[in-house]
Design a protein around this motif. Structure first.
Motif: not given
Ligand code: AKG
Ligand code: FE2
Length: 247
Positions: A216-218, A200-202, A50-54
């Motif tokens: 793909l991620r932006t 948050m996401h996982i 589990w995290h939020s990006d950056r």
């Protein structure tokens, strides 16, 4: 994808994680278990805690976009959790306690780094020394308070790891209570976008790894918040010296 997602704001050139970019588009990160150049993919386990990006940088992502280009026949879901709810459901005294807390976010706690090229991992750590963010953030657009935690936090500022661990463990469990979550079962060409400042996401590795998952991620660059941990540590040491000198 670049044209559509850049219409929402400035795209992150991914300087914090340059090794996992699309070779011809630095704004695109590839999250996949598909072997690249005959070698196992290093992003196969990306995002599986589990995290939020950056959050391990001074500019945590504002919003992220994930596009599903290939998917396994079953599973490979992504779950999101609502960090407003996570904050609002805590008791008043605990909210007040957390209001003063700051957390040390550390890139080396990203899950699965042990399965990546050690040289790239060492370079990632050098690029991203630990940073400090407040545990409770006020969302700059909605003005609502939310919890800002995750599994890339080492400890709370001024507290030992032993003191931090049980609080962190409670918060990370509470924050992803099932009633705060949405689980996305991907269809081909789905594009998910999320506000990274209050979620948050996982990535759930619940699929047959012999099948390909290719995403793909932006992402939109966020505001600069927080501060470097090293600078704080140096300031504390010099303050201790000053205090020792006067006493
Ligand atoms: O692959 C996923 O489902 C999510 C990966 C992830 O954490 C991300 O792209 O930010
Ligand atoms: Fe992520």
């Amino acid at each position: 994808m670049i044209e559509f997602t850049s219409s929402f704001g400035s795209l992150d050139p991914n300087d914090a994680a340059p090794y996992y970019r699309d070779p011809t588009h630095k704004e695109i990160l590839i999250v996949t278990n598909k072997p690249l150049d005959g070698k196992p993919s290093e992003t196969a386990t990306a995002g599986t805690s589990w995290h939020s990006d950056r959050t391990y940088t001074l500019r945590p992502t504002k919003a992220s976009f994930l596009l599903c280009k290939e998917k396994p026949s079953v599973g490979g879901d992504t779950i999101f959790s609502n960090m407003y709810k996570a904050y609002e459901t805590l008791s008043r005294p605990f909210q007040e306690f957390l209001d003063k807390l700051e957390a040390i976010h550390d890139v080396s706690l990203i899950k699965g780094l042990d399965k990546r090229d050690p040289e790239k991992v060492a370079a990632m750590k050098k690029l991203n020394p630990p940073v400090i963010h407040k545990v409770i953030q006020t969302h700059p657009e909605t003005g609502r308070k939310c919890l800002f935690v995750g599994q890339r936090i080492r400890s709370f500022v001024g507290m030992t790891e032993a003191e931090s661990a049980p609080i962190l463990s409670f918060l990370n469990q509470h924050a992803v209570s099932l009633e705060f979550t949405y689980r996305h079962n991907w269809s081909l060409n789905d594009l998910m976008m999320w506000d990274n400042r209050c979620t948050m996401h996982i990535a759930v590795p619940n699929y047959d790894k012999s099948q390909i998952r290719y995403m793909l991620r932006t992402a939109l660059l966020g505001e600069e918040i927080g501060r470097r941990f090293e600078e704080t540590a140096k300031a504390e040491v010099s303050m201790e010296k000053e205090l020792a000198a006067v006493s």
